[in-house]
Design an enzyme around this catalytic site. Structure first.
Site, PDB file in Angstrom:
ATOM      1  N   ASN A  77       3.445  -3.304  11.690  1.00  0.00           N
ATOM      2  CA  ASN A  77       2.330  -3.132  12.623  1.00  0.00           C
ATOM      3  C   ASN A  77       2.699  -3.863  13.907  1.00  0.00           C
ATOM      4  O   ASN A  77       3.452  -4.830  13.883  1.00  0.00           O
ATOM      5  CB  ASN A  77       1.062  -3.797  12.080  1.00  0.00           C
ATOM      6  CG  ASN A  77       0.539  -3.120  10.850  1.00  0.00           C
ATOM      7  OD1 ASN A  77       0.886  -3.489   9.744  1.00  0.00           O
ATOM      8  ND2 ASN A  77      -0.287  -2.108  11.037  1.00  0.00           N
ATOM      9  N   CYS A 134       4.203   1.175   5.653  1.00  0.00           N
ATOM     10  CA  CYS A 134       3.580   1.820   4.508  1.00  0.00           C
ATOM     11  C   CYS A 134       4.672   2.250   3.537  1.00  0.00           C
ATOM     12  O   CYS A 134       5.609   2.936   3.920  1.00  0.00           O
ATOM     13  CB  CYS A 134       2.759   3.025   4.963  1.00  0.00           C
ATOM     14  SG  CYS A 134       2.025   3.882   3.579  1.00  0.00           S
TER      15      CYS A 134
HETATM   16  P1  HMG Z   1      -3.454   8.812  -9.086  1.00  0.00           P
HETATM   17  O1  HMG Z   1      -2.152   8.727  -9.812  1.00  0.00           O
HETATM   18  O2  HMG Z   1      -3.902  10.144  -8.607  1.00  0.00           O
HETATM   19  O3  HMG Z   1      -4.661   8.122  -9.901  1.00  0.00           O
HETATM   20  O4  HMG Z   1      -3.368   7.793  -7.852  1.00  0.00           O
HETATM   21  P2  HMG Z   1      -5.133   8.226 -11.362  1.00  0.00           P
HETATM   22  O5  HMG Z   1      -6.637   8.120 -11.305  1.00  0.00           O
HETATM   23  O6  HMG Z   1      -4.511   9.423 -12.054  1.00  0.00           O
HETATM   24  O7  HMG Z   1      -4.567   6.897 -12.046  1.00  0.00           O
HETATM   25  C1  HMG Z   1      -3.175   6.646 -12.212  1.00  0.00           C
HETATM   26  C2  HMG Z   1      -3.004   5.183 -12.622  1.00  0.00           C
HETATM   27  O8  HMG Z   1      -3.455   4.351 -11.536  1.00  0.00           O
HETATM   28  C3  HMG Z   1      -3.857   4.757 -13.828  1.00  0.00           C
HETATM   29  O9  HMG Z   1      -3.156   3.707 -14.488  1.00  0.00           O
HETATM   30  C4  HMG Z   1      -5.096   4.182 -13.204  1.00  0.00           C
HETATM   31  O10 HMG Z   1      -5.757   3.249 -14.027  1.00  0.00           O
HETATM   32  C5  HMG Z   1      -4.507   3.482 -11.995  1.00  0.00           C
HETATM   33  P3  HMG Z   1      -2.135   3.973 -15.704  1.00  0.00           P
HETATM   34  O11 HMG Z   1      -2.931   4.751 -16.715  1.00  0.00           O
HETATM   35  O12 HMG Z   1      -0.979   4.767 -15.153  1.00  0.00           O
HETATM   36  O13 HMG Z   1      -1.742   2.594 -16.135  1.00  0.00           O
HETATM   37  N1  HMG Z   1      -5.458   3.363 -10.888  1.00  0.00           N
HETATM   38  C6  HMG Z   1      -5.746   2.188 -10.289  1.00  0.00           C
HETATM   39  N2  HMG Z   1      -5.327   0.933 -10.506  1.00  0.00           N
HETATM   40  C7  HMG Z   1      -5.823  -0.029  -9.697  1.00  0.00           C
HETATM   41  N3  HMG Z   1      -6.683   0.223  -8.694  1.00  0.00           N
HETATM   42  C8  HMG Z   1      -7.123   1.466  -8.449  1.00  0.00           C
HETATM   43  C9  HMG Z   1      -6.654   2.513  -9.281  1.00  0.00           C
HETATM   44  N4  HMG Z   1      -6.882   3.838  -9.287  1.00  0.00           N
HETATM   45  C10 HMG Z   1      -6.150   4.339 -10.289  1.00  0.00           C
HETATM   46  N5  HMG Z   1      -7.971   1.694  -7.456  1.00  0.00           N
HETATM   47  C11 HMG Z   1      -4.363   6.350  -6.236  1.00  0.00           C
HETATM   48  C12 HMG Z   1      -4.401   7.694  -6.926  1.00  0.00           C
HETATM   49  C13 HMG Z   1      -5.259   6.450  -5.015  1.00  0.00           C
HETATM   50  C14 HMG Z   1      -4.867   5.280  -7.169  1.00  0.00           C
HETATM   51  C15 HMG Z   1      -2.899   6.017  -5.831  1.00  0.00           C
HETATM   52  O14 HMG Z   1      -2.350   7.113  -5.163  1.00  0.00           O
HETATM   53  C16 HMG Z   1      -2.832   4.791  -4.956  1.00  0.00           C
HETATM   54  O15 HMG Z   1      -2.992   3.681  -5.429  1.00  0.00           O
HETATM   55  N6  HMG Z   1      -2.580   4.993  -3.633  1.00  0.00           N
HETATM   56  C17 HMG Z   1      -2.645   3.930  -2.649  1.00  0.00           C
HETATM   57  C18 HMG Z   1      -1.368   3.830  -1.922  1.00  0.00           C
HETATM   58  C19 HMG Z   1      -1.433   2.733  -0.902  1.00  0.00           C
HETATM   59  O16 HMG Z   1      -1.976   1.658  -1.124  1.00  0.00           O
HETATM   60  N7  HMG Z   1      -0.817   2.987   0.266  1.00  0.00           N
HETATM   61  C20 HMG Z   1      -0.729   2.019   1.309  1.00  0.00           C
HETATM   62  C21 HMG Z   1      -2.017   1.789   2.011  1.00  0.00           C
HETATM   63  S1  HMG Z   1      -2.446   3.062   3.178  1.00  0.00           S
HETATM   64  C22 HMG Z   1      -1.645   2.589   4.637  1.00  0.00           C
HETATM   65  O17 HMG Z   1      -0.860   1.667   4.637  1.00  0.00           O
HETATM   66  C23 HMG Z   1      -1.989   3.314   5.905  1.00  0.00           C
HETATM   67  C24 HMG Z   1      -2.929   2.503   6.826  1.00  0.00           C
HETATM   68  O18 HMG Z   1      -2.381   1.246   7.138  1.00  0.00           O
HETATM   69  C25 HMG Z   1      -3.189   3.274   8.118  1.00  0.00           C
HETATM   70  C26 HMG Z   1      -1.902   3.798   8.783  1.00  0.00           C
HETATM   71  O19 HMG Z   1      -1.022   2.986   9.096  1.00  0.00           O
HETATM   72  O20 HMG Z   1      -1.851   5.012   8.967  1.00  0.00           O
HETATM   73  C27 HMG Z   1      -4.282   2.280   6.152  1.00  0.00           C
HETATM   74 MG    MG Z   2      -0.894   0.891   8.680  1.00  0.00          MG
END
Ligand code: HMG
Ligand code: MG
Length: 287
Positions: free
Chosen positions: A250, A241
């Protein structure tokens, strides 16, 4: 008489969790080739990609295109990771069979991964969860940091149980317990599952182990003893991550297959094809 075990289900998360952290941009065609090969292996669940902020996870920016180009086989659930309403709306256009929502059992990781407190992440999910039901899209749930957090250290098992209960309220058909850092000891994993079982029955649980300390198989063993029969894995052991410093790959699909099949569990997954896919996945990373 031979003892017949329940089958074990492997959820292939390589195309999403495996690739999301790769620094080199992987070509769309290569992602599609990998998923198409995995689709011939007997796997029944494949996580194709994620709809998150592309500035945070550039490697997943083409997930919509990946969905549009793969050959979807009947009987396989192709899912997408979704953090908010924006992500849900993008995912819906790809007609995923399921979406995966994700929360953390630790506040600091929630902030780093989602820019939200745990409660804020629940609020965001509540903005689209009823839409998924209306649209007939199944919802899978993840809890991250089920034993350890990269910023806070050990995570109380009771915190994990609370998040699991909330994901159940969101109607998740399955809740995957994520050892994001791969630091969980078998003892800690066992205690965590024990707490979680106060909230949900074992049939809805899955294990998601990253393999930093080489303990993933031991943690899978503990989970099997507790009755868990679903495990998330990534071909070639890719992954990590971006927002969990030190999080490695993984646990590898091929490793888990060999392990559970050796214990007598059926998986329905063809090892030869998985080995080919593991090679393909590893080769994709070379610059
Ligand atoms: P934020 O900054 O709070 O969101 O992020 P926002 O609503 O203020 O938007 C900020 C910018 O993001 C804006 O764009 C939005 O349009 C854009 P800008 O104006 O700066 O150009 N935006 C998006 N763009 C595309 N798709 C979207 C989206 N939402 C907002 N859905 C947010 C909040 C959740 C979006 C951000 O924190 C994020 O993307 N987080 C995801 C991180 C991620 O993918 N992490 C890895 C996956 S989790 C993982 O690996 C764990 C897991 O495997 C289990 C484990 O191992 O434990 C599942
Ligand atoms: Mg994971």
């Amino acid at each position: 008489m031979d003892i017949v075990f329940d089958p074990v289900t492997i959820v292939e998360v390589g195309p999403r969790d495996g690739l999301q952290n790769e620094p080199k941009t992987i070509k769309l065609d290569e992602k599609v080739r990998l998923i198409n090969l995995l689709s011939t292996s007997g796997l029944k669940q494949i996580e194709v990609g994620s709809f998150v902020n592309p500035k945070m996870v550039p490697q997943m920016a083409d997930s919509g295109l990946v969905f549009s180009k793969i050959t979807r086989r009947p009987g396989i659930s192709y899912s997408a990771l979704v953090p908010n309403l924006n992500g849900y709306e993008q995912a819906k256009k790809c007609s995923p069979d399921a979406i995966a929502i994700f929360c953390s059992a630790s506040e600091s990781f929630s902030k780093a991964n989602l820019n939200a407190s745990i409660d804020e992440s629940f609020m965001r999910i509540s903005q689209f969860i009823s839409l998924a039901k209306k649209d007939d899209i199944l919802v899978r749930g993840y809890v991250s940091c089920v034993t350890d957090c990269p910023f806070e250290g050990p995570v109380p098992a009771s915190n994990v149980a609370k998040v699991v209960a909330k994901l159940r309220e969101f109607n998740c058909y399955e809740i995957s317990l994520g050892d994001t850092l791969g630091k969980g000891s078998p003892g800690a994993v066992d205690k965590m599952i024990d707490n979680v079982l106060n909230e949900v029955s074992v049939e809805v649980l899955a294990g998601h182990f990253h393999d930093t300390s080489g303990l993933a198989l031991e943690n899978i063993q503990v989970s099997l003893e507790r009755g868990i029969r679903v495990f998330d894995t990534a071909v070639g052991g890719l992954g990590g991550c971006p927002f969990a410093p030190g999080a490695p790959g993984n646990v590898a699909t091929e490793l888990v297959l060999k392990y559970v099949q050796g214990k007598g569990f059926k998986t329905g997954v063809n090892m030869e094809i998985i080995m080919q896919a593991a090679k393909l996945a590893r080769d994709m990373r070379h610059v």
